[in-house]
Design a protein around this motif. Structure first.
Motif, mmCIF file in Angstrom:
data_model
loop_
_atom_site.group_PDB
_atom_site.id
_atom_site.type_symbol
_atom_site.label_atom_id
_atom_site.label_comp_id
_atom_site.label_asym_id
_atom_site.label_seq_id
_atom_site.Cartn_x
_atom_site.Cartn_y
_atom_site.Cartn_z
ATOM 1 N N PRO A 1 -61.632 1.072 -13.197
ATOM 2 C CA PRO A 1 -62.386 0.977 -11.945
ATOM 3 C C PRO A 1 -61.457 1.219 -10.755
ATOM 4 O O PRO A 1 -60.253 0.980 -10.839
ATOM 5 C CB PRO A 1 -62.914 -0.465 -11.959
ATOM 6 C CG PRO A 1 -62.890 -0.859 -13.398
ATOM 7 C CD PRO A 1 -61.733 -0.142 -14.017
ATOM 8 N N ARG B 1 -60.630 -0.141 -7.805
ATOM 9 C CA ARG B 1 -59.715 -1.172 -7.301
ATOM 10 C C ARG B 1 -58.607 -1.464 -8.311
ATOM 11 O O ARG B 1 -57.433 -1.627 -7.942
ATOM 12 C CB ARG B 1 -60.494 -2.449 -6.976
ATOM 13 C CG ARG B 1 -59.665 -3.540 -6.307
ATOM 14 C CD ARG B 1 -60.521 -4.764 -6.013
ATOM 15 N NE ARG B 1 -61.536 -4.482 -5.005
ATOM 16 C CZ ARG B 1 -61.375 -4.709 -3.705
ATOM 17 N NH1 ARG B 1 -60.235 -5.230 -3.265
ATOM 18 N NH2 ARG B 1 -62.351 -4.444 -2.856
ATOM 19 N N ARG C 1 -57.396 0.562 -10.615
ATOM 20 C CA ARG C 1 -56.451 1.675 -10.771
ATOM 21 C C ARG C 1 -55.404 1.669 -9.650
ATOM 22 O O ARG C 1 -54.235 1.977 -9.871
ATOM 23 C CB ARG C 1 -57.177 3.013 -10.838
ATOM 24 C CG ARG C 1 -57.586 3.648 -9.534
ATOM 25 C CD ARG C 1 -58.288 4.974 -9.695
ATOM 26 N NE ARG C 1 -59.511 4.858 -10.471
ATOM 27 C CZ ARG C 1 -60.572 5.652 -10.318
ATOM 28 N NH1 ARG C 1 -60.550 6.637 -9.421
ATOM 29 N NH2 ARG C 1 -61.641 5.470 -11.048
#
Length: 300
Positions: free
Chosen positions: A36, A38, A40
């Motif tokens: 997702p 955030r 990553r």
């Protein structure tokens, strides 16, 4: 992807090094993009801060730069600034490879500052605009924000030394919208043509340029290219400093366009750009890319 052409004199060991380095980078990108958004950013920020930065020597270089500019800071504070810098570099890197998610997020931002009204007025009357920033926050954030509002903002890029990495790096810049031009005769010709037609262009000006005038940056002389100011004077373009300022959550941004730099002469205008960036660095020191060799030994 086909292998890029390498110069015939390129040693095999260097070619192999480029290939393996790029394979590692691509692996990090692929793992990050599976996460997702955030998560990553947190993952690649951590990898840069704790693994790549120390191993590649970026941490040591950044510490040397911070100590040179702010010798009065405690060792603890210097380490905090450099840790934040490396984390921001990693986050910026994977944001720029998130070619759908990141522009979509920035499309929801509203540009701030007096420079945005000046940009709108210039676009309405067909006046060229040169948007200038440094390696601070995420320099692509504001461009993505403006492209989402219909601005055709071009950019000039410097080819990376690793040709394998450069092949996909350029594609990320193209994905944000607006034409991008390589440094060199052909790229500069397209860049100038876009400007002559009343377009908007982005330039980053905060890297060392051999032979450029020494201007003050953060209290030290730094060779600084005058090209942005020279182009603004030559083509009667607005010269607007802008910044994508990362917020405390590590994910969102303020897209800020400052008031245009008044036309005078190239050195005075470029010093004003240096002063603008220096003020941002002092306010948010973790967000500038201290990893660059901005000041050279011969600069005193």
């Amino acid at each position: 992807m086909a292998d890029p052409k390498l110069p015939p004199q390129e040693p095999f060991s260097r070619r192999a090094g480029h290939f393996l380095t790029n394979a590692l980078i691509v692996g990090i990108i692929k793992v990050g993009l599976l996460m997702p958004f955030r998560a990553r950013l947190g993952f690649v920020g951590w990898v840069m801060q704790n693994i790549i930065g120390p191993v590649a020597g970026y941490r040591d270089r950044a510490l040397q730069n911070v100590a040179m500019i702010w010798p009065e800071l405690s060792e603890t504070r210097r380490n905090e600034i450099v840790a934040g810098c490396l984390n921001n570099v990693g986050r910026t890197f994977i944001e720029n490879y998130s070619t759908k998610a990141f522009p979509a997020r920035m499309a929801r931002n509203t540009p701030q500052g007096p420079g945005f009204a000046a940009l709108e007025e210039a676009a309405q009357k067909g006046q060229a605009v040169i948007l200038v920033t440094g390696h601070f926050g995420n320099y692509e954030a504001t461009r993505a924000c403006l492209v989402a509002r219909g601005y055709d903002i071009g950019g000039l890029y410097r080819d990376m030394k690793n040709p394998y990495f450069n092949a996909h790096y350029v594609k990320t810049m193209e994905a944000f919208g607006g034409p991008v031009f390589p440094q060199g005769r052909r790229g500069t010709a397209g860049f100038v043509r876009h400007l002559k037609n009343g377009g908007q262009l982005v330039l980053l000006f905060d890297q060392h340029v051999f032979g450029a005038p020494k201007l003050d940056f953060l209290g030290k002389p730094a060779n600084t290219a005058l090209s942005a100011a020279e182009l603004a004077l030559r083509y009667d373009a607005l010269l607007i400093p802008f910044y994508g300022i990362r917020q405390a959550d590590g994910v969102s941004f303020d897209a800020v366009l400052e008031a245009p730099i008044p036309h005078s002469d190239a050195i005075t205008m470029t010093q004003a750009l240096n002063d603008s960036l220096a003020a941002r660095v002092k306010a948010h020191p973790e967000q500038w890319f201290w990893v660059h060799t901005r000041w050279r030994p011969e600069e005193g």
